[in-house]
Design an enzyme around this catalytic site. Structure first.
Site, PDB file in Angstrom:
ATOM      1  N   ILE A  93       1.238  -6.559   7.523  1.00  0.00           N
ATOM      2  CA  ILE A  93       0.979  -6.571   6.078  1.00  0.00           C
ATOM      3  C   ILE A  93      -0.098  -5.501   5.887  1.00  0.00           C
ATOM      4  CG2 ILE A  93      -0.645  -8.500   6.376  1.00  0.00           C
ATOM      5  CD1 ILE A  93      -0.109  -9.438   3.596  1.00  0.00           C
ATOM      6  N   SER A  94       0.082  -4.601   4.917  1.00  0.00           N
ATOM      7  CA  SER A  94      -0.843  -3.474   4.762  1.00  0.00           C
ATOM      8  C   SER A  94      -2.259  -3.924   4.390  1.00  0.00           C
ATOM      9  CB  SER A  94      -0.343  -2.521   3.681  1.00  0.00           C
ATOM     10  OG  SER A  94       0.996  -2.170   3.909  1.00  0.00           O
ATOM     11  N   GLN A  95      -3.201  -3.021   4.651  1.00  0.00           N
ATOM     12  CA  GLN A  95      -4.603  -3.219   4.261  1.00  0.00           C
ATOM     13  C   GLN A  95      -4.650  -3.404   2.733  1.00  0.00           C
ATOM     14  OE1 GLN A  95      -6.470   0.508   4.839  1.00  0.00           O
ATOM     15  NE2 GLN A  95      -8.565  -0.229   4.522  1.00  0.00           N
TER      16      GLN A  95
END
Ligand code: SAH
Length: 243
Positions: A93-95
């Site tokens: 899951i992206s930053q």
């Protein structure tokens, strides 16, 4: 006679413990939700607004969507940290900042229809759905796509449509899209996605292999224009395995 007294005492004790248990449960849950909310507000002010994303709608969506519900249980304590997190199947899951930045770059309107490539946990789709009219999202890993679909349904997101498939093909049926967001990196911008972008639409996409750039693609009078924003690191956009 004695037996009855014991029974009465036992019933009383059970009733007493039960009442305490039932009232403590929601209390603990409430405390946890509040703790996460505080962490989320801090994430928005420290990691996102401070770095220059200041669109009120984007900030509001980032404050609202409960990121901890999109990460595996064992990473929940890190849900609001300034970093990507594993979601299984070698994906992440992206930053939070990157999610906010990409959403901001799309400059969405409440009537817009958006296509996302790379559903993953469903978090980015949830953030988009708070701002626009509808989200179509494609995931190539079946298990991740199904999990995200279930999660989004459970959390009450009813303007998000999840499809298991190959993002290189886009989702022709619902095109053209006012916005397209790609959360995995192809070596070059896929042709189908350029075609499915509406006139005046915007696409935000990381492009490249080892070194990647986040690009904003715009379609004007049928012509495509690109500009680079920042260097990024995303998981690769994979080609489907041949049967
Ligand atoms: N947006 C996600 C993060 C996605 S990580 C979130 O908010 O959690 C990138 C995702 O892209 C992975 O789940 C990966 O399986 C998916 N992906 C990679 N190649 C793809 C392709 N060709 N089509 C669709 N999805 C793809």
């Amino acid at each position: 006679m004695r037996n009855r007294r014991y029974i009465r005492i036992t019933i009383f004790i059970l009733y007493f413990c039960g009442t305490i248990f039932l009232s403590a449960g929601p209390f603990a849950l409430n405390k946890c939700t509040k703790k996460f909310k505080n962490q989320r507000l801090r994430m928005v002010s420290q990691q996102i607004r401070k770095r220059g994303v200041d669109d009120p709608e984007v900030l509001e969506a980032m404050k609202k969507v409960e990121r901890h519900r999109f990460v595996p249980q064992r990473y929940r304590a890190f849900a609001y940290h300034d970093r990507p997190l594993p979601i299984g199947y070698k994906q992440t899951i992206s930053q939070p900042y990157i999610v906010a930045l990409m959403t901001d770059l799309l400059e969405l309107d409440k009537n817009d229809k958006v296509l996302e490539i790379g559903t993953g946990s469903g978090y980015q789709a949830a953030v988009l759905s708070e701002i626009c009219d509808s989200v179509y999202t494609i995931e190539i890993i079946k298990e991740l796509g199904l999990q995200a679909k279930k999660r989004l349904h459970r959390l009450g997101y009813n303007n998000i449509n999840v499809k298991i498939g190959d993002g290189y093909q886009g989702w022709q049926e619902h095109s053209p899209y006012d916005g397209i967001i790609v959360t995995c990196a192809p070596p070059t911008i896929p042709e189908a996605l350029k075609q499915q972008l509406a006139e005046n639409g915007k696409m935000v996409i990381p492009v490249g292999d080892r070194s990647q750039e986040l690009e904003v693609v715009r379609k004007k009078n049928g012509k495509i224009r690109e500009r680079s924003v920042i260097p990024v690191r995303f998981v690769p956009m994979v080609k489907p395995e041949k049967q």
